[in-house]
Design a protein around this motif. Structure first.
Motif, PDB file in Angstrom:
ATOM      1  N   GLU A 514       0.828  -1.203   0.000  1.00  0.00           N
ATOM      2  CA  GLU A 514       0.000   0.000   0.000  1.00  0.00           C
ATOM      3  C   GLU A 514       0.865   1.257   0.000  1.00  0.00           C
ATOM      4  O   GLU A 514       0.562   2.232  -0.691  1.00  0.00           O
ATOM      5  N   ARG A 515       1.943   1.217   0.778  1.00  0.00           N
ATOM      6  CA  ARG A 515       2.810   2.391   0.830  1.00  0.00           C
ATOM      7  C   ARG A 515       3.572   2.564  -0.474  1.00  0.00           C
ATOM      8  O   ARG A 515       3.755   3.680  -0.957  1.00  0.00           O
ATOM      9  N   SER A 581      -4.811  12.945   9.844  1.00  0.00           N
ATOM     10  CA  SER A 581      -5.335  12.369   8.604  1.00  0.00           C
ATOM     11  C   SER A 581      -4.464  11.207   8.160  1.00  0.00           C
ATOM     12  O   SER A 581      -3.232  11.308   8.131  1.00  0.00           O
ATOM     13  N   LYS A 582      -5.093  10.095   7.815  1.00  0.00           N
ATOM     14  CA  LYS A 582      -4.339   8.927   7.373  1.00  0.00           C
ATOM     15  C   LYS A 582      -3.647   9.184   6.037  1.00  0.00           C
ATOM     16  O   LYS A 582      -2.535   8.709   5.798  1.00  0.00           O
ATOM     17  N   ARG A 583      -4.295   9.928   5.153  1.00  0.00           N
ATOM     18  CA  ARG A 583      -3.693  10.200   3.860  1.00  0.00           C
ATOM     19  C   ARG A 583      -2.455  11.070   4.004  1.00  0.00           C
ATOM     20  O   ARG A 583      -1.423  10.814   3.389  1.00  0.00           O
ATOM     21  N   ARG A 584      -2.540  12.093   4.844  1.00  0.00           N
ATOM     22  CA  ARG A 584      -1.363  12.940   5.073  1.00  0.00           C
ATOM     23  C   ARG A 584      -0.263  12.158   5.785  1.00  0.00           C
ATOM     24  O   ARG A 584       0.933  12.358   5.527  1.00  0.00           O
ATOM     25  N   THR A 585      -0.655  11.271   6.684  1.00  0.00           N
ATOM     26  CA  THR A 585       0.333  10.441   7.367  1.00  0.00           C
ATOM     27  C   THR A 585       1.079   9.555   6.383  1.00  0.00           C
ATOM     28  O   THR A 585       2.303   9.408   6.461  1.00  0.00           O
ATOM     29  N   LEU A 586       0.347   8.969   5.440  1.00  0.00           N
ATOM     30  CA  LEU A 586       0.986   8.111   4.442  1.00  0.00           C
ATOM     31  C   LEU A 586       1.948   8.908   3.571  1.00  0.00           C
ATOM     32  O   LEU A 586       3.077   8.463   3.300  1.00  0.00           O
ATOM     33  N   ARG A 587       1.532  10.096   3.143  1.00  0.00           N
ATOM     34  CA  ARG A 587       2.419  10.927   2.305  1.00  0.00           C
ATOM     35  C   ARG A 587       3.667  11.339   3.074  1.00  0.00           C
ATOM     36  O   ARG A 587       4.775  11.321   2.531  1.00  0.00           O
TER      37      ARG A 587
END
Length: 1259
Positions: A514-515, A581-587
């Motif tokens: 996913e990453r 935010s999960k999306r910001r965390t992933l980025r």
């Protein structure tokens, strides 16, 4: 003719094994003799390879003088390579169903191919040791003591070390003995988790009997292999071996063709690393074991010694083994060799050494003509004598053979160790590789050696990766500092070593993909074939862990398992703690991990907890329990392990692994309960603080929250947990207060200022809440327990908080500033708050008002339900609407304004509760009914919805009465029985449908009305169960005064159809059978199911009730004091207080308490002391058990037997010494007598007289 051809090609569909090994003929070759070289002893019929003339394509030519140009056959020159035609799986006819693997390969095949094929494609576990048994071939009888050494010594030692045993793999000589020993040990250890011994046969292809049964160019899956006369020795393959490498040099019936490949394979394996993915700290040790042997075995020994392969020689087994033991023991004790007579000072062996060697060669091999060649081989072997260990198995016995192997390998490797390395490192690495902690304790960690951190670092990693918890414990007790060892980078490497195929590996890989933005795609068969072929050809086929795996994937996996119970792990190290935010965390994580990743050099803040999580994710029970013992916050750590394992068990597909996860989870729950029980017995107030203390290690959660998330019912049934819940439930009132006093005070609030209700004193409140000031004057906290360091963060806390301790009284509560003290209320206000703010008061108020709500609802439905507007609704109905509106407001408050979770997490937590679903159903039905009753066309439907809704609201009372000690368990039993009802209804529905349709079809030949069909197919048979049987309607022999008709038109218009008389006898029979099955069989089945459920749940109903009581206490603790409809006032007050005046909540103090600095360290130290006391008590109980006593007795008996064996050895040596002394005495007597009779020498004094050393005493 190929027996396995039909088995190997099973139609057009390829099996998985056939797909995986279809590349083998492309890169693995066989050898076929293509040039006929005449064998002079066969009159021209046979080639020197052993094959007939007809099987050869060409013949070696002669020259012009008719002299043969070729007089010696050579495999390299006279044979050619072709794709192999014998590989796959092997099934022995008449033997076990287990399949062995086999492969026919050329003698010059790279050993890397064979090793990769065995470990990767055949699935053989990589060895921790390889013992190559050489010699003892042919049909010569093996000595009895040699059999015992192989059986009790070699195979048993290999089983404890996880070894491969290499032999010829044939049913003759030593190979047969090893096969039988492996079989017997495997049968004896089938239920014991011992390392499996892999017996591997390396035999010459041309020597194997019935080898044509193995030939199939497409591969055999499996090949049927028939063996006749299994009781006799023969050159057939042995069915006790796991794999066979059949080395082909083009010859037929000749021995020794495999020796070169076998030596290369041993040398290649000796350069591979042990452990998972080669993660061990040493190369795989290879040891050759020589048993008897012919003279050609000297060349084999010499070749391996030049490759620095150690040898173990079995002295007394005969042949070459006796010769080598003789020269090693006798020549080494001879005087030092002198230089040659020429005086050139050569470094080679002296003439004297050659002469003595030649003498022993002639003594042992008198019939051999090539003495000079044997002497040269023997001298070459003698130069490498440091690599050879002689074992006198007949005298020493097979016991402790693994120690003999270890000492042989260590002794052989000492001359290879560099000067700067520790002399004991090789022995330590071997002990770790073999998982022999007993040898390490007795030989290496007995106090004589001072180990440094650098010496233990690699071995610690090896022990962690390869699951050796006893060594991890040993290293931490002998100088390894876990704070220096575990960095975030090393922790990532540990996660990268997770075994492929496990659940933890799959979860980590999923989040890694996913990453990286990749998805797992299945490669085509052609790509798989090409990649497999290339990797095997180069010998680089090794499953590598994902190099890109980081702590971010670990935190995502833990977030999946833990849910909303705690904050994400390792976000502080990654710098992601402030991103929601999960999306910001992933980025942010992707950007961070593309950089230098400086965090990997930092020390892990909580090393033991991190290792505990790592072990739990891999379901390593013993390792996880040890890390739990070393970690702080024992109760919370055990509950967290329980939570993770139960979530993993839900995701696991394999039944055995799932069961082991559940067992380990239950073990951790028991540990949490036992340690908390010890804490509760020590101090009730501290144990309460322990339950509600916010943990920085476990993401800010508490024991209560983690226990609830882990479904730890046994833990919640503990008296200490229930005592805390009771204290929170009653608030400042005493628990002995009767309910009627509360009701009276509720109806007449002025009574609370009297002595009718007893309130606890301030001192009792402080003591029970666990907030007594223990840092008062004259009491130093450090003098009580000192300072215990559990992690690197503790060091920083101690350094930062040396000025003073923060007591639990002044500890910071979430959202509550520490500086302003709580306001001191007047008596009138404080007493009012003490009564109305207690959860029990809120509960009683809600119960009373809920009964009034149901009465109002019933009154509206039965008496005062007006028509649609403008004639209605009535005032009572408007009051009901407002009441439901306040209930809806309370549900909204519970969903969106309670707790610190995100909106999505709050909604998910809310919807998971069964009673919240019931509330949503009731409110939805009420809204639908309210909307529909306002219109004329849907008025009746709306009233029906409100009637059904009243049932749902009434059933909500079950949840209210769950708090009662007697009713609560019964409600749980009723809930369990509801599941039995569904199973009963399933069986009943089957019989209902079968009987109803048949009965309707037999009674009425034509009846198209759906309402009548439904009633007579389902409703009427259902009433039959309860005895309502209309005999007149069913039995045509009875008169029935119902007017009927057979006219189809009238029947379609609604007239009653007449009964059919033809099959009425069958209707009666079906009725009897139906009543027999339903009233007797199914009803009694339901009763039996109810009885079983009741007896099963009744035993644990108290545990279930105590567990569910927590939900009720939390719910009413967080509720406002007033009940609907007056709760709207509380909502307005809370809105003004929280969002306008910004006053934080104080009630959360009862469930979450945050301690920092010395206060937290003192509580953790106290908890650890209680845990150590518990473990000490458990250790005493375990040591006193019968099994432990038997173990200690067995050790003592073994020690006595060992001493007896040594005493026999001493006795043997004394007898030999006495014999030598007697010989010397006789020789001296003879010399004295001879000299006395001689007249040449005149003695100056008389000969000495023998005196007794111990004169006998006379009585």
């Amino acid at each position: 003719m190929s027996v396995s051809a039909e088995g190997g090609s099973g139609g057009g569909k390829l099996s998985k094994s056939e797909k995986d090994q279809s590349w083998i003929p492309k890169i693995i070759k066989k050898r076929v003799c293509t040039t006929f070289v005449e064998d002079s002893f066969s009159n021209g019929r046979l080639c020197q390879c052993g094959g007939a003339r007809d099987t050869h394509a060409s013949v070696a030519l002669g020259d012009y003088f008719s002299t043969a140009m070729v007089n010696h056959w050579d495999s390299t020159q006279h044979s050619s390579e072709y794709p192999t035609d014998a590989f796959g799986e092997l099934q022995f006819a008449g033997a076990s169903k287990r399949h062995s693997y086999f492969l026919r390969l050329s003698w010059d095949t790279p050993p890397s191919m064979a090793y990769t094929l065995m470990t990767v494609h055949w699935g053989l576990p990589p060895p921790n040791l390889v013992v190559s048994v050489v010699g003892g071939e042919g049909r010569a009888k093996v000595k009895t003591w040699v059999r015992e050494v192989l059986r009790q010594g070699l195979v048993k030692a290999s089983q404890s070390t996880g070894a491969w045993i290499l032999t010829a793999g044939l049913r003759e000589g030593v190979g047969r003995c090893v096969g039988e020993a492996v079989r017997d040990h495997a049968a004896a250890a089938s239920s014991v988790p011992l390392n499996k011994v892999v017996a591997l046969g390396v035999a010459p292809w041309g020597l194997v009997h019935n080898r044509q049964q193995l030939v199939n160019p497409q591969g055999s899956f499996p090949a049927k292999y028939y063996v006749q006369n299994t009781s006799r020795d023969s050159c057939c393959l042995d069915n006790n071996y796991q794999a066979f490498l059949l080395v082909d040099d083009g010859s037929v019936g000749r021995r020794g063709g495999e020796s070169g490949f076998r030596a290369k394979l041993e040398d290649y394996i000796s350069h591979q690393r042990t452990g998972i993915w080669g993660s061990g700290s040493i190369d795989i040790p290879v040891l050759c074991m020589l048993i008897s042997g012919e003279t050609n075995m000297l060349e084999r020994v010499d070749l391996s010694l030049k490759n620095s392969t150690p040898w173990l020689v079995l002295a007394g087994s005969g042949g070459v083994a006796d010769f080598l033991s003789d020269i090693l023991e006798n020549l080494s004790s001879a005087p030092a060799a002198q230089c040659t007579s020429d005086g050139e000072g050569e470094a080679g062996p002296s003439v004297d050494l050659k002469d003595r060697m030649a003498e022993r060669v002639r003594r042992h091999f008198s019939a051999d003509t090539e003495t000079d060649k044997l002497v040269e081989r023997a001298l070459s072997i003698y130069q490498n004598r440091d690599l050879i260990t002689v074992y006198h198995g007949e005298q020493e016995g097979p016991d402790d053979f693994d120690t003999v192997l270890l000492k042989a390998l260590v002794g052989a490797s000492k001359h290879r160790v560099s000067s700067d390395a520790s002399p004991y490192m090789e022995e330590l690495k071997l002990a770790v590789t073999w998982n022999r902690v007993d040898i390490a304790k007795s030989e290496l960690f007995n106090g004589d050696i001072q180990w440094r951190y650098e010496d233990l670092e690699d071995s610690m990693t090896d022990a962690l990766v390869n699951n050796k918890p006893q060594f991890v414990r040993l290293f931490t007790e002998n100088g390894l500092n876990i704070l220096d060892y575990l960095t975030y980078g090393r922790l990532e490497n540990l996660y990268r070593s997770v075994v492929d195929g496990t659940l933890a590996y799959r979860l980590l890989q999923r989040h890694l993909q996913e990453r990286e933005g990749t998805s797992s795609s299945v490669r085509s068969l052609g790509n798989l074939l090409d990649s497999s072929t290339s990797k095997v050809a180069t010998g680089n086929y090794q499953t590598e862990p994902a190099k890109g795996l980081s702590l971010f994937e670990v935190s995502r996996v833990l977030e999946l398992l833990m849910g909303d119970v705690c904050h994400p792990f390792y976000y502080t190290a990654l710098g992601l703690e402030y991103i929601t935010s999960k999306r910001r965390t992933l980025r942010r994580a992707i950007k961070l991990l593309r950089g230098d990743c400086v965090y990997r050099e930092q020390r892990c803040l909580y090393p033991w907890a991190s290792l505990f999580i790592w072990a739990v994710l891999q379901n390593r029970s013993e390792m996880a329990v040890f890390f739990w013992e070393m970690a702080g916050e024992s109760v919370l750590s055990a509950l967290s392990g329980c939570k993770m394992l139960r979530e993993l068990s839900k995701l696991e597909s394999e039944a055995e692994t799932k069961l082991s996860m559940k067992e380990l989870a239950q073990r951790f729950e028991n540990l949490a309960q036992d340690v908390f029980s010890s804490c509760y017995q020590s101090s009730e107030s501290r144990s309460f603080t322990l339950l509600i203390r916010r943990s920085p290690v476990w993401g800010g959660t508490t024991c209560l929250r983690m226990g609830m998330a882990a479904d730890a019912r046994l833990f919640f049934s503990h008296d200490g947990v229930q005592s805390l819940l009771s204290q929170i439930w009653w608030g400042d009132m005493k628990r002995s207060t009767e309910v009627w006093k509360l009701l009276l005070t509720f109806l007449c609030p002025v009574v609370c200022y009297t002595n009718l209700i007893s309130f606890r004193k301030q001192e009792e409140q402080q003591e029970d809440a666990g907030i007594s000031n223990e840092d008062g004057p004259g009491r130093d906290s450090d003098s009580l327990y000192g300072t215990t360091i559990f992690s690197f963060s503790d060091i920083k806390h101690i350094e930062a908080d040396t000025q003073g301790a923060i007591s639990p009284r002044s500890a910071t509560i979430k959202g509550v500033p520490r500086s302003p003290p709580p306001p001191q209320w007047p008596f009138m206000v404080s007493r009012w708050r003490q009564f109305w703010f207690a959860p029990v008061t809120s509960f009683l108020g809600n119960v009373v008002m809920y009964f009034l709500f149901l009465l109002l609802f019933a009154y509206v439905l039965l008496v005062d339900f007006k028509p649609p507007p403008p004639d209605g609704p009535a005032i009572a109905e408007y009051v009901l609407y407002f009441w439901v509106f306040t209930i809806v407001c309370e549900e909204i408050r519970q969903t969106f304004f309670v707790g610190s979770l995100t909106l999505r997490q709050r909604m998910r937590v809310y919807i998971q509760d069964v009673w919240n679903k019931c509330d949503l159903t009731a409110i939805s039905l009420f809204i639908i009914g309210l909307t529909c009753r306002m219109f004329e066309w849907s008025y009746d439907f709306g009233r029906a919805m409100l009637c059904v809704d009243y049932m749902v609201f009434t059933l909500r009372l079950i949840h209210i009465f769950a708090v009662h000690k007697q009713l609560g368990p019964k409600i749980i039993i009723v809930g369990k029985m509801m599941k039995d009802i569904f199973f009963f209804l399933f069986f009943l529905g089957v019989w209902l449908m079968a009987y109803g349709v048949a009965n309707q079809a037999l009674l009425y030949s034509y009846d198209p009305r759906p309402d009548r069909i439904f009633r007579r197919v389902f409703y009427r048979p259902y009433l039959h169960i309860f005895g309502q049987i209309p005999v007149e309607e069913i039995d045509v022999g009875k008169t029935w005064d119902m007017t009927c008709t057979n006219n189809r038109t009238l029947i379609e218009d609604g007239e009653e159809p007449c009964r059919s008389q033809y099959g009425n006898w069958l209707v009666v029979i079906l009725l009897v059978i139906y009543l027999l099955v339903t009233n007797i069989l199914l009803i009694n089945l339901l009763i039996a199911m109810f009885s079983y459920t009741f007896s099963k749940v009744q035993e644990n109903s108290d545990v279930y009730w105590k567990f569910q009581r927590y939900h009720l206490v939390v719910e009413y603790h967080s509720r406002p004091s007033l009940a609907p409809p007056f709760i709207i006032l509380s909502h307005l007050h809370l809105f003004i207080k929280r969002y306008i005046r910004k006053v934080p909540s104080v009630k959360i103090h009862h469930f979450v308490l945050e301690l920092k600095g010395k206060g937290a360290n003192r509580l953790m130290t106290w908890e650890t002391i209680q845990k150590e006391n518990f473990l000490t008590a458990q250790g005493k109980i375990q040591r006193g058990s019968d099994s432990e006593r038997l173990k200690r007795l067995s050790v003592k008996v073994d020690s006595v037997l060992k001493q007896l064996t040594e005493s026999r050895d001493y006795d043997h040596r004394l007898r030999s010494l006495e014999a030598e002394m007697e010989y010397c005495s006789n020789a001296l007597s003879w010399i004295v007598e001879t000299l006395a009779q001689s007249s040449t020498v005149k003695p100056l004094r008389p000969p000495p007289v023998i005196r007794e050393a111990f004169p006998s005493s006379t009585s």
